[in-house]
Motif scaffolding. Structure first.
Motif, short mmCIF file in Angstrom:
data_model
loop_
_atom_site.label_atom_id
_atom_site.label_comp_id
_atom_site.label_asym_id
_atom_site.label_seq_id
_atom_site.Cartn_x
_atom_site.Cartn_y
_atom_site.Cartn_z
N ARG A 164 3.58 56.80 28.17
CA ARG A 164 3.43 56.46 26.75
C ARG A 164 4.71 56.76 25.97
O ARG A 164 5.04 56.04 25.01
N MET A 165 5.45 57.79 26.35
CA MET A 165 6.74 58.02 25.71
C MET A 165 7.68 56.85 25.95
O MET A 165 8.37 56.38 25.03
N GLY A 166 7.72 56.38 27.20
CA GLY A 166 8.58 55.24 27.50
C GLY A 166 8.19 54.00 26.72
O GLY A 166 9.06 53.29 26.18
N THR A 167 6.89 53.75 26.63
CA THR A 167 6.42 52.59 25.89
C THR A 167 6.74 52.70 24.40
O THR A 167 7.18 51.73 23.77
N PHE A 168 6.54 53.91 23.85
CA PHE A 168 6.86 54.13 22.44
C PHE A 168 8.33 53.87 22.17
O PHE A 168 8.70 53.19 21.21
N LEU A 217 4.05 61.76 18.25
CA LEU A 217 3.10 62.68 18.86
C LEU A 217 1.71 62.08 18.97
O LEU A 217 1.03 62.25 19.99
N ASP A 218 1.27 61.39 17.93
CA ASP A 218 -0.05 60.77 17.99
C ASP A 218 -0.12 59.72 19.09
O ASP A 218 -1.14 59.60 19.78
N TYR A 219 0.97 58.99 19.27
CA TYR A 219 0.98 57.93 20.28
C TYR A 219 1.01 58.51 21.70
O TYR A 219 0.20 58.13 22.56
N VAL A 220 1.93 59.42 21.95
CA VAL A 220 2.13 59.86 23.34
C VAL A 220 0.99 60.76 23.84
O VAL A 220 0.77 60.86 25.05
N HIS A 221 0.28 61.42 22.93
CA HIS A 221 -0.80 62.30 23.35
C HIS A 221 -2.18 61.63 23.33
O HIS A 221 -3.19 62.30 23.56
N ASP A 222 -2.20 60.34 23.10
CA ASP A 222 -3.45 59.59 23.16
C ASP A 222 -3.72 59.22 24.62
O ASP A 222 -3.52 58.08 25.05
N ILE A 223 -4.15 60.21 25.40
CA ILE A 223 -4.28 60.05 26.85
C ILE A 223 -5.71 60.36 27.31
O ILE A 223 -6.51 60.95 26.58
N GLY A 280 4.19 70.88 22.82
CA GLY A 280 3.33 69.77 22.43
C GLY A 280 2.76 70.01 21.04
O GLY A 280 3.15 70.95 20.33
N CYS A 281 1.83 69.17 20.63
CA CYS A 281 1.25 69.32 19.30
C CYS A 281 -0.11 70.01 19.38
O CYS A 281 -0.75 70.04 20.43
N ARG A 282 -0.53 70.58 18.25
CA ARG A 282 -1.78 71.32 18.19
C ARG A 282 -2.97 70.44 18.59
O ARG A 282 -3.86 70.88 19.31
N LYS A 283 -2.99 69.22 18.10
CA LYS A 283 -4.11 68.32 18.41
C LYS A 283 -4.27 68.15 19.92
O LYS A 283 -5.39 68.22 20.45
N HIS A 284 -3.18 67.92 20.60
CA HIS A 284 -3.21 67.77 22.06
C HIS A 284 -3.67 69.07 22.71
O HIS A 284 -4.52 69.06 23.61
N ALA A 285 -3.13 70.19 22.24
CA ALA A 285 -3.51 71.49 22.82
C ALA A 285 -4.99 71.78 22.61
O ALA A 285 -5.67 72.30 23.50
N GLU A 286 -5.49 71.46 21.45
CA GLU A 286 -6.91 71.69 21.17
C GLU A 286 -7.80 70.82 22.05
O GLU A 286 -8.83 71.27 22.55
N ARG A 287 -7.41 69.56 22.24
CA ARG A 287 -8.19 68.67 23.10
C ARG A 287 -8.24 69.19 24.54
O ARG A 287 -9.30 69.21 25.17
N PHE A 333 16.73 66.43 28.37
CA PHE A 333 17.69 67.40 28.89
C PHE A 333 18.76 67.77 27.84
O PHE A 333 19.26 68.89 27.86
N GLU A 334 19.07 66.88 26.93
CA GLU A 334 20.09 67.16 25.92
C GLU A 334 19.55 67.92 24.72
O GLU A 334 20.27 68.73 24.11
N HIS A 335 18.28 67.67 24.37
CA HIS A 335 17.73 68.21 23.12
C HIS A 335 16.56 69.17 23.33
O HIS A 335 16.08 69.75 22.35
N GLY A 336 16.10 69.33 24.55
CA GLY A 336 14.96 70.22 24.80
C GLY A 336 13.64 69.50 24.83
O GLY A 336 12.74 69.86 25.58
N THR A 337 13.50 68.47 23.99
CA THR A 337 12.35 67.55 24.05
C THR A 337 12.86 66.15 23.74
O THR A 337 13.87 65.97 23.04
N THR A 338 12.12 65.16 24.24
CA THR A 338 12.45 63.77 23.91
C THR A 338 12.34 63.55 22.41
O THR A 338 13.17 62.87 21.80
N LEU A 339 11.31 64.15 21.80
CA LEU A 339 11.10 63.98 20.37
C LEU A 339 12.30 64.45 19.55
O LEU A 339 12.72 63.77 18.61
N ALA A 340 12.85 65.61 19.89
CA ALA A 340 13.99 66.12 19.15
C ALA A 340 15.15 65.13 19.18
O ALA A 340 15.83 64.91 18.16
N GLY A 341 15.38 64.53 20.33
CA GLY A 341 16.44 63.53 20.43
C GLY A 341 16.16 62.30 19.58
O GLY A 341 17.06 61.76 18.93
#
Length: 257
Positions: free
Chosen positions: A42-46, A88-94, A122-129, A67-75
């Protein structure tokens, strides 16, 4: 628990621990669930849709930013101004069907004395799920997530750890942390935490195979396990036995008089 016992003599047991910190992905749930295969896709698709790239180029960029920023999101935030919630909403819709309820994990966490926290990139919503699916959500005092890290300070950055420690009033020397990524444990070790590596090298992910050729664990990893629940169950049992030891001996002496 054999390795834990071996390390106790070197000052890395668990009898001093007041706070227990758990990573989420590939730590609280088994790496064999391979949720990251879904998240990576989903990250790749996004990225492909947002930046108008081919899927192959999007995945190459995903890896580079990780690898450069610690997370893909930060980059993506730094280089393209991507809105964090959109990503985050897109990639954690799994699909979480592969994650099973784990009463063994719940019982093992319950047996640990002290505070329990989740610390995740990750995000709280994903962690809670995920923790709700495991049946352990209510075991944790809080979930410290990428929103709390303001997106640009993920683990293993020292700033990210400092934010976590300050927010929750944690004493590093009285904290144990469980994580599948050795570089996260390196920062935790620098803060005085007792570190436990969840060894997922068998999954073959690039971030996990960095220690493939280790003949012994580096100094910043105090303990290693491939299965979290039985490992912490053994810790809880050992701590309970140690706490009851003097009382049990006293009762035995009274029974003999």
């Amino acid at each position: 628990m054999t390795r834990a016992a071996a390390k106790t003599a070197q000052g890395h047991g668990f009898d001093h621990v007041e706070t227990w910190v758990f990573d989420l992905d590939n730590t609280l749930y088994p790496a064999e669930c391979d949720l990251f295969a879904q998240i990576d896709h989903r990250m790749g698709t996004f990225i492909a849709e947002t930046l108008d790239l081919s899927l192959d180029d999007a995945h190459a960029l995903r890896k580079r930013y990780y690898f450069e920023h610690g997370t893909t999101l930060a980059g993506l935030i730094c280089q393209h101004g991507v809105k964090p919630d959109d990503f985050l909403d897109y990639v954690h819709d799994i699909d979480l069907d592969v994650v099973a309820q784990s009463p063994e994990l719940g019982a093992a966490i319950d047996a640990l004395p002290g505070r329990k926290l989740v610390f995740t990139n990750g995000c709280r919503k994903h962690a809670e799920r995920v923790t709700a699916k495991l049946g352990v959500l209510d075991r944790f005092e809080d979930i410290f997530d990428i929103h709390a890290l303001e997106y640009l300070n993920p683990k293993p950055s020292r700033e990210g750890f400092d934010r976590f420690v300050a927010t929750h009033g944690i004493a590093g020397q009285k904290t144990a942390i469980f994580d599948d990524l050795p570089n996260n444990l390196e920062t935790a070790h620098a803060l005085g935490m007792t570190t436990v590596w969840i060894d997922c090298r068998a999954m073959g992910r690039p971030e996990h195979v960095a220690g493939e050729d280790w003949t012994e664990l580096p100094d910043h990893i105090h303990h290693r396990t491939e299965a979290l629940a039985p490992f912490i169950a053994a810790i809880g049992a050992a701590l309970a036995e140690a706490a009851e030891g003097p009382a049990s001996s006293a009762r035995a002496r009274l029974a003999m008089t």
